[in-house]
Scaffold this active site. Sequence first.
Site, PDB file in Angstrom:
ATOM      1  N   HIS A  60       0.850  -1.185   0.000  1.00  0.00           N
ATOM      2  CA  HIS A  60       0.000   0.000   0.000  1.00  0.00           C
ATOM      3  C   HIS A  60       0.891   1.241   0.000  1.00  0.00           C
ATOM      4  O   HIS A  60       1.958   1.242   0.619  1.00  0.00           O
ATOM      5  CB  HIS A  60      -0.913  -0.005   1.226  1.00  0.00           C
ATOM      6  N   HIS A  72      -3.540   9.091   0.663  1.00  0.00           N
ATOM      7  CA  HIS A  72      -3.489   7.789  -0.017  1.00  0.00           C
ATOM      8  C   HIS A  72      -4.843   7.464  -0.620  1.00  0.00           C
ATOM      9  O   HIS A  72      -5.884   7.938  -0.150  1.00  0.00           O
ATOM     10  CB  HIS A  72      -3.031   6.677   0.937  1.00  0.00           C
ATOM     11  N   CYS A 161      -3.793   2.709  -5.646  1.00  0.00           N
ATOM     12  CA  CYS A 161      -2.965   3.575  -4.801  1.00  0.00           C
ATOM     13  C   CYS A 161      -1.561   3.770  -5.369  1.00  0.00           C
ATOM     14  O   CYS A 161      -0.943   4.825  -5.164  1.00  0.00           O
ATOM     15  CB  CYS A 161      -2.883   3.004  -3.382  1.00  0.00           C
TER      16      CYS A 161
END
Length: 230
Positions: A60, A72, A161
Amino acid sequence: MKNPVPQAASLLLEKLLLLVHVRPLPAGADGEPPPAAGYYDSSCFKRGDLLEVPRTLFVHFGIYLGDNRVAHLMPDILPAFTDDRRQIQRVVTNKRLILGVIAKVASIRVDTVEDFAYGGSILVNHMDRLFKDQVLGSEEAARRAEKLVGATAYSLLWNNCEHFVTYCRYGAAVSFQTDKFCETVKMIIRDQRSVLASVLVGLASIVCLGLAPSTTLPTIFIPFFLWMAG
């Protein structure tokens, strides 16, 4: 000569596990609070840094904005049902995330470092080595991230992301995880043992569920597609 059936079944299972990579929060995150403030030393982060949090099956990404804040991109179904910012700003649970992936709904949000990382280790600017001379200025990267905060469309392959952070810091929206996923799909299609494995799975479903269009048609067309595409 070894029996090809167990080998084919094992190969199919192994490749299916490689394909499943949507799990940004640790198991049990729905009911567990994130780490307390101060769990991470944000003094070592600079505005515009690209932060990575390796998970079990994927990574991530976020852009550090300063003052213990990270921008994010997160899939989230909740904004599709409410405008209540207090509810939306709560940490995204696995259920909200998975439904957001399915509905292709997401938002670029700002969370604390603790909420962003959720107990995982953080790598700083680890991707810079792949882009070298393409790294933008730190302030430019942070401003790009701030301008994009808000609702956005989501695509597991084309707008996730990683696309967000690479656009902010390097000026080009790319995803190496997407590339790896696509290569895995190609590998499955090209490996003719996948044809045998899909036939065996189809026959097993017919035996267990009975002869019906919902079991017979996939048993015919999926192996045919894999055979022709391989």
